[in-house]
Structures are given as structure tokens and as C-alpha cells.
Write a protein that holds these residues in place. Structure first.
Motif, PDB file in Angstrom:
ATOM      1  N   SER A   1     -24.939  37.901  30.587  1.00 30.80           N
ATOM      2  CA  SER A   1     -24.806  38.990  29.617  1.00 30.80           C
ATOM      3  C   SER A   1     -25.985  39.953  29.683  1.00 30.80           C
ATOM      4  O   SER A   1     -25.805  41.174  29.578  1.00 30.80           O
ATOM      5  CB  SER A   1     -24.668  38.419  28.202  1.00 30.80           C
ATOM      6  N   HIS A   2     -27.199  39.426  29.870  1.00 30.34           N
ATOM      7  CA  HIS A   2     -28.360  40.314  29.858  1.00 30.34           C
ATOM      8  C   HIS A   2     -28.418  41.197  31.105  1.00 30.34           C
ATOM      9  O   HIS A   2     -29.124  42.203  31.110  1.00 30.34           O
ATOM     10  CB  HIS A   2     -29.656  39.513  29.717  1.00 30.34           C
ATOM     11  N   LYS A   3     -27.670  40.829  32.139  1.00 25.91           N
ATOM     12  CA  LYS A   3     -27.629  41.644  33.354  1.00 25.91           C
ATOM     13  C   LYS A   3     -26.515  42.688  33.312  1.00 25.91           C
ATOM     14  O   LYS A   3     -26.684  43.805  33.825  1.00 25.91           O
ATOM     15  CB  LYS A   3     -27.467  40.748  34.581  1.00 25.91           C
ATOM     16  N   VAL A   4     -25.378  42.342  32.725  1.00 28.10           N
ATOM     17  CA  VAL A   4     -24.253  43.290  32.675  1.00 28.10           C
ATOM     18  C   VAL A   4     -24.215  44.068  31.362  1.00 28.10           C
ATOM     19  O   VAL A   4     -23.332  44.891  31.140  1.00 28.10           O
ATOM     20  CB  VAL A   4     -22.909  42.578  32.920  1.00 28.10           C
ATOM     21  N   LYS A   5     -25.167  43.772  30.458  1.00 32.98           N
ATOM     22  CA  LYS A   5     -25.363  44.540  29.224  1.00 32.98           C
ATOM     23  C   LYS A   5     -24.198  44.444  28.240  1.00 32.98           C
ATOM     24  O   LYS A   5     -23.922  45.383  27.495  1.00 32.98           O
ATOM     25  CB  LYS A   5     -25.634  46.022  29.541  1.00 32.98           C
ATOM     26  N   THR A   6     -23.541  43.318  28.220  1.00 31.49           N
ATOM     27  CA  THR A   6     -22.485  43.089  27.235  1.00 31.49           C
ATOM     28  C   THR A   6     -22.286  41.593  27.079  1.00 31.49           C
ATOM     29  O   THR A   6     -22.730  40.802  27.920  1.00 31.49           O
ATOM     30  CB  THR A   6     -21.167  43.756  27.656  1.00 31.49           C
ATOM     31  N   LEU A   7     -21.641  41.194  25.973  1.00 36.10           N
ATOM     32  CA  LEU A   7     -21.504  39.786  25.620  1.00 36.10           C
ATOM     33  C   LEU A   7     -20.056  39.340  25.592  1.00 36.10           C
ATOM     34  O   LEU A   7     -19.146  40.133  25.326  1.00 36.10           O
ATOM     35  CB  LEU A   7     -22.099  39.543  24.225  1.00 36.10           C
ATOM     36  N   LYS A   8     -19.837  38.044  25.858  1.00 39.86           N
ATOM     37  CA  LYS A   8     -18.573  37.437  25.467  1.00 39.86           C
ATOM     38  C   LYS A   8     -18.528  37.435  23.939  1.00 39.86           C
ATOM     39  O   LYS A   8     -19.566  37.211  23.315  1.00 39.86           O
ATOM     40  CB  LYS A   8     -18.486  35.993  25.990  1.00 39.86           C
ATOM     41  N   PRO A   9     -17.421  37.718  23.304  1.00 37.04           N
ATOM     42  CA  PRO A   9     -16.070  37.795  23.860  1.00 37.04           C
ATOM     43  C   PRO A   9     -15.568  39.227  24.108  1.00 37.04           C
ATOM     44  O   PRO A   9     -14.347  39.420  24.148  1.00 37.04           O
ATOM     45  CB  PRO A   9     -15.235  37.142  22.757  1.00 37.04           C
ATOM     46  N   PHE A  10     -16.454  40.196  24.289  1.00 35.07           N
ATOM     47  CA  PHE A  10     -15.996  41.568  24.482  1.00 35.07           C
ATOM     48  C   PHE A  10     -15.357  41.739  25.859  1.00 35.07           C
ATOM     49  O   PHE A  10     -15.797  41.131  26.847  1.00 35.07           O
ATOM     50  CB  PHE A  10     -17.157  42.549  24.302  1.00 35.07           C
ATOM     51  N   ARG A  11     -14.347  42.563  25.913  1.00 32.96           N
ATOM     52  CA  ARG A  11     -13.555  42.749  27.126  1.00 32.96           C
ATOM     53  C   ARG A  11     -14.412  43.162  28.318  1.00 32.96           C
ATOM     54  O   ARG A  11     -14.156  42.740  29.450  1.00 32.96           O
ATOM     55  CB  ARG A  11     -12.462  43.798  26.872  1.00 32.96           C
ATOM     56  N   GLU A  12     -15.451  43.942  28.064  1.00 33.51           N
ATOM     57  CA  GLU A  12     -16.244  44.486  29.168  1.00 33.51           C
ATOM     58  C   GLU A  12     -16.884  43.406  30.036  1.00 33.51           C
ATOM     59  O   GLU A  12     -17.021  43.580  31.243  1.00 33.51           O
ATOM     60  CB  GLU A  12     -17.333  45.416  28.609  1.00 33.51           C
ATOM     61  N   ILE A  13     -17.251  42.280  29.440  1.00 34.63           N
ATOM     62  CA  ILE A  13     -17.893  41.248  30.255  1.00 34.63           C
ATOM     63  C   ILE A  13     -16.880  40.547  31.154  1.00 34.63           C
ATOM     64  O   ILE A  13     -17.198  40.154  32.289  1.00 34.63           O
ATOM     65  CB  ILE A  13     -18.663  40.223  29.384  1.00 34.63           C
ATOM     66  N   TYR A  14     -15.643  40.413  30.681  1.00 33.71           N
ATOM     67  CA  TYR A  14     -14.613  39.812  31.528  1.00 33.71           C
ATOM     68  C   TYR A  14     -14.215  40.776  32.644  1.00 33.71           C
ATOM     69  O   TYR A  14     -13.916  40.337  33.767  1.00 33.71           O
ATOM     70  CB  TYR A  14     -13.407  39.422  30.686  1.00 33.71           C
ATOM     71  N   GLU A  15     -14.244  42.056  32.351  1.00 35.04           N
ATOM     72  CA  GLU A  15     -13.996  43.054  33.393  1.00 35.04           C
ATOM     73  C   GLU A  15     -15.074  42.972  34.472  1.00 35.04           C
ATOM     74  O   GLU A  15     -14.773  43.004  35.673  1.00 35.04           O
ATOM     75  CB  GLU A  15     -13.968  44.462  32.794  1.00 35.04           C
ATOM     76  N   ALA A  16     -16.343  42.843  34.032  1.00 32.95           N
ATOM     77  CA  ALA A  16     -17.441  42.732  34.990  1.00 32.95           C
ATOM     78  C   ALA A  16     -17.307  41.463  35.825  1.00 32.95           C
ATOM     79  O   ALA A  16     -17.536  41.477  37.050  1.00 32.95           O
ATOM     80  CB  ALA A  16     -18.780  42.750  34.256  1.00 32.95           C
ATOM     81  N   ALA A  17     -16.945  40.359  35.185  1.00 32.16           N
ATOM     82  CA  ALA A  17     -16.776  39.098  35.905  1.00 32.16           C
ATOM     83  C   ALA A  17     -15.621  39.186  36.894  1.00 32.16           C
ATOM     84  O   ALA A  17     -15.711  38.675  38.023  1.00 32.16           O
ATOM     85  CB  ALA A  17     -16.538  37.961  34.912  1.00 32.16           C
ATOM     86  N   PHE A  18     -14.537  39.817  36.486  1.00 31.84           N
ATOM     87  CA  PHE A  18     -13.377  39.952  37.370  1.00 31.84           C
ATOM     88  C   PHE A  18     -13.717  40.798  38.592  1.00 31.84           C
ATOM     89  O   PHE A  18     -13.378  40.443  39.725  1.00 31.84           O
ATOM     90  CB  PHE A  18     -12.206  40.563  36.592  1.00 31.84           C
ATOM     91  N   GLU A  19     -14.417  41.900  38.374  1.00 28.94           N
ATOM     92  CA  GLU A  19     -14.815  42.750  39.501  1.00 28.94           C
ATOM     93  C   GLU A  19     -15.766  42.008  40.435  1.00 28.94           C
ATOM     94  O   GLU A  19     -15.703  42.182  41.661  1.00 28.94           O
ATOM     95  CB  GLU A  19     -15.454  44.046  38.998  1.00 28.94           C
ATOM     96  N   GLU A  20     -16.630  41.180  39.864  1.00 31.99           N
ATOM     97  CA  GLU A  20     -17.531  40.375  40.686  1.00 31.99           C
ATOM     98  C   GLU A  20     -16.742  39.381  41.530  1.00 31.99           C
ATOM     99  O   GLU A  20     -17.012  39.208  42.725  1.00 31.99           O
ATOM    100  CB  GLU A  20     -18.529  39.637  39.801  1.00 31.99           C
ATOM    101  N   ALA A  21     -15.752  38.722  40.941  1.00 30.66           N
ATOM    102  CA  ALA A  21     -14.932  37.760  41.685  1.00 30.66           C
ATOM    103  C   ALA A  21     -14.136  38.450  42.792  1.00 30.66           C
ATOM    104  O   ALA A  21     -13.929  37.877  43.873  1.00 30.66           O
ATOM    105  CB  ALA A  21     -13.996  37.032  40.729  1.00 30.66           C
ATOM    106  N   LYS A  22     -13.703  39.672  42.547  1.00 32.86           N
ATOM    107  CA  LYS A  22     -12.921  40.405  43.546  1.00 32.86           C
ATOM    108  C   LYS A  22     -13.759  40.793  44.761  1.00 32.86           C
ATOM    109  O   LYS A  22     -13.198  41.164  45.805  1.00 32.86           O
ATOM    110  CB  LYS A  22     -12.298  41.655  42.919  1.00 32.86           C
ATOM    111  N   ARG A  23     -15.060  40.722  44.657  1.00 30.60           N
ATOM    112  CA  ARG A  23     -15.895  40.951  45.836  1.00 30.60           C
ATOM    113  C   ARG A  23     -15.615  39.894  46.894  1.00 30.60           C
ATOM    114  O   ARG A  23     -15.736  40.154  48.088  1.00 30.60           O
ATOM    115  CB  ARG A  23     -17.377  40.927  45.457  1.00 30.60           C
ATOM    116  N   GLU A  24     -15.231  38.684  46.461  1.00 35.04           N
ATOM    117  CA  GLU A  24     -14.894  37.611  47.398  1.00 35.04           C
ATOM    118  C   GLU A  24     -13.403  37.584  47.707  1.00 35.04           C
ATOM    119  O   GLU A  24     -13.001  37.278  48.841  1.00 35.04           O
ATOM    120  CB  GLU A  24     -15.332  36.258  46.840  1.00 35.04           C
ATOM    121  N   ILE A  25     -12.583  37.908  46.706  1.00 29.80           N
ATOM    122  CA  ILE A  25     -11.125  37.877  46.887  1.00 29.80           C
ATOM    123  C   ILE A  25     -10.570  39.227  46.435  1.00 29.80           C
ATOM    124  O   ILE A  25     -10.207  39.400  45.254  1.00 29.80           O
ATOM    125  CB  ILE A  25     -10.482  36.741  46.071  1.00 29.80           C
TER     126      ILE A  25
END
Length: 246
Positions: A137-161
Motif C-alpha cells: 500500500s505504501h508503494k502504490v499509494k492506496t489501501l485495501k479495500p479500495f478498488r485502486e489497489i486491486y487495479e494496481a495488483a491486477f496490472e502488476e500480475a498482467k506483467r507476467e500473464i
């Protein structure tokens, strides 16, 4: 939909932690009442801003010290603040199994810079199990459970897939609100309440499973092994267990 990527929460999933220990240690260091220290540390606005990376560790330390009218050595403050974690030994074989098979995986955590840096150095068995995809959270500047952190995580995962879909991501977290936020985004989820219930839910995913957990009597076997190997077990949470296949 088949799972192609797994995100683990850090606190109370991969690592257990004690906020009571944190407050007690700082209260001892500062010679202040524990309740007063807790209130200062976890002031909603102050802690949220720190966990979102909007203030530095130095600034957080200065604010807490100002509130408590105390000024301990910064290193002593951080030691008291960080020495609160221990490994969730039961989930480690699953993490090691995924890592051995190079199954896509990551960390998705609400945390701050002090705790993140400490975990990196204090728990290499966890840190080294993730080659990448460590979303804090401190790196992507947002917290769970806000949508923005899941968006950031999803985009990070898509770097591999690159063709990954939200429904192909499994997210494991101990807090119901975080699970609800992830589910709204489209992730599959497991609410980690305790290891037994987690394991039953994990088995339903058809993800790789260590052999030790395939038998119905895995708990009895583990308890028997622990008793027989007590001295070695106390030395390290990385000690091999029965039917080690990681």
C-alpha cells in the motif's frame, strides 16, 4: 474459471503479528502507558497516511514522538515497532510448493515502509519466494479495500500473464472487508480465518498442494512429527516436515 495467479496478504496470512507486543515494547521504551502509546501509533489519520506512503518513516516517528512528548533513538523505536512478526509455519509448505513450480504469485499487503523493509531482511524464506509482484500500500499509494489497489495488483500480475482476467486471480486475506473489495473487483478469494478452514477452501481450487496436506490425518502426522523433533523444530521455522515435497 481456473486460477492462474495467486496473491497472498502478508499480515496474518504469511506472517502472524502482535499489535499488543508492538504497543508493549514501545511503552517500555518510552516509559509511557501502553494505552496512550497505542492511541498515538494507530491514530486513524496518522497511520493511514503512513501506510499509504504519504509520509516517511522519519515523519511518522517525529509525529508519534511529538504526541507522546518523548524522543527515543530512531533505531530503538523501529526495533520495538518491527519485532512483532513470526512465520505462519503451516502455510509455508504451500508457498514453497508454488515457488518450486514457478506458479505465478505475489504479495498484496496494507503495510508501511518500516514493516516492509523489516520483513524483507528478517524473513528471507518469504521474501525470496516471490521473484516479483510485491504490491504494498505504501508503494502504490492506496489501501485495501479500495478498488485502486486491486487495479494496481491486477496490472502488476498482467506483467507476467498479459491475457490474465480478474477471475483468474486468487486473493487470500484475513480481513473480510479486504476480501469483499477484491471480490467486487472480480478476484476469486479465500478469507483466511484459520489454517484448517483455509486448507479446505484451498483444496477446492485445484492449485498445487504439498503431499503432507493431501491426507485427511495430516494434522495428527504433523503433531507426531513435531513432538519427535522438538529440539530441531525450535531452531528454525524452516525445518523440514514429514513427507517434505516442496
Amino acid at each position: 474459471m481456473a486460477i492462474r495467479f495467486v496473491y497472498f496478504d502478508l499480515g496474518n496470512v504469511l506472517l502472524h503479528f502482535s499489535l499488543h507486543r508492538l504497543c508493549f515494547q514501545l511503552a517500555q521504551l518510552l516509559n509511557k502507558p501502553e494505552a496512550e502509546v497505542c492511541e498515538s501509533l494507530f491514530n486513524d489519520q496518522r497511520y493511514r497516511v503512513y501506510s499509504c506512503g504519504e509520509t516517511t518513516t522519519q515523519e511518522y516517528y517525529d509525529e508519534v514522538c511529538s504526541t507522546l512528548s518523548a524522543k527515543p533513538n530512531l533505531d530503538d523505536f523501529l526495533n520495538a515497532m518491527n519485532d512483532i512478526f513470526w512465520t505462519n509455519d503451516l502455510i509455508m509448505p504451500i508457498l514453497k510448493k508454488l515457488a518450486k513450480l514457478n506458479f505465478p504469485r505475489g504479495i498484496l499487503s496494507n503495510t508501511n515502509d518500516a514493516h516492509w523493509s523489516y520483513v524483507e531482511n528478517a524473513f528471507p524464506q518469504i521474501w525470496n519466494a516471490f521473484d516479483a509482484h510485491r504490491v504494498a500500500s505504501h508503494k502504490v499509494k492506496t489501501l485495501k479495500p479500495f478498488r485502486e489497489i486491486y487495479e494496481a495488483a491486477f496490472e502488476e500480475a498482467k506483467r507476467e500473464i498479459p491475457d490474465l482476467q480478474p477471475g483468474e486471480v486468487l486473493f487470500i486475506d484475513d480481513l473480510e472487508g479486504n476480501i469483499e473489495g477484491a471480490a467486487k473487483f472480480g478476484f476469486q478469494t479465500i478469507h483466511y480465518v484459520d489454517f484448517d478452514s483455509f486448507l479446505e477452501n484451498y483444496k477446492q481450487t485445484n492449485l498445487p498442494l504439498p503431499s503432507r496436506y493431501k491426507d485427511a490425518d495430516w494434522k495428527e502426522k504433523l503433531q507426531a512429527w513435531t513432538i519427535d523433533n522438538q529440539p530441531q523444530k525450535e531452531e528454525s521455522s524452516d525445518a523440514p516436515g514429514p513427507e517434505e515435497d516442496e
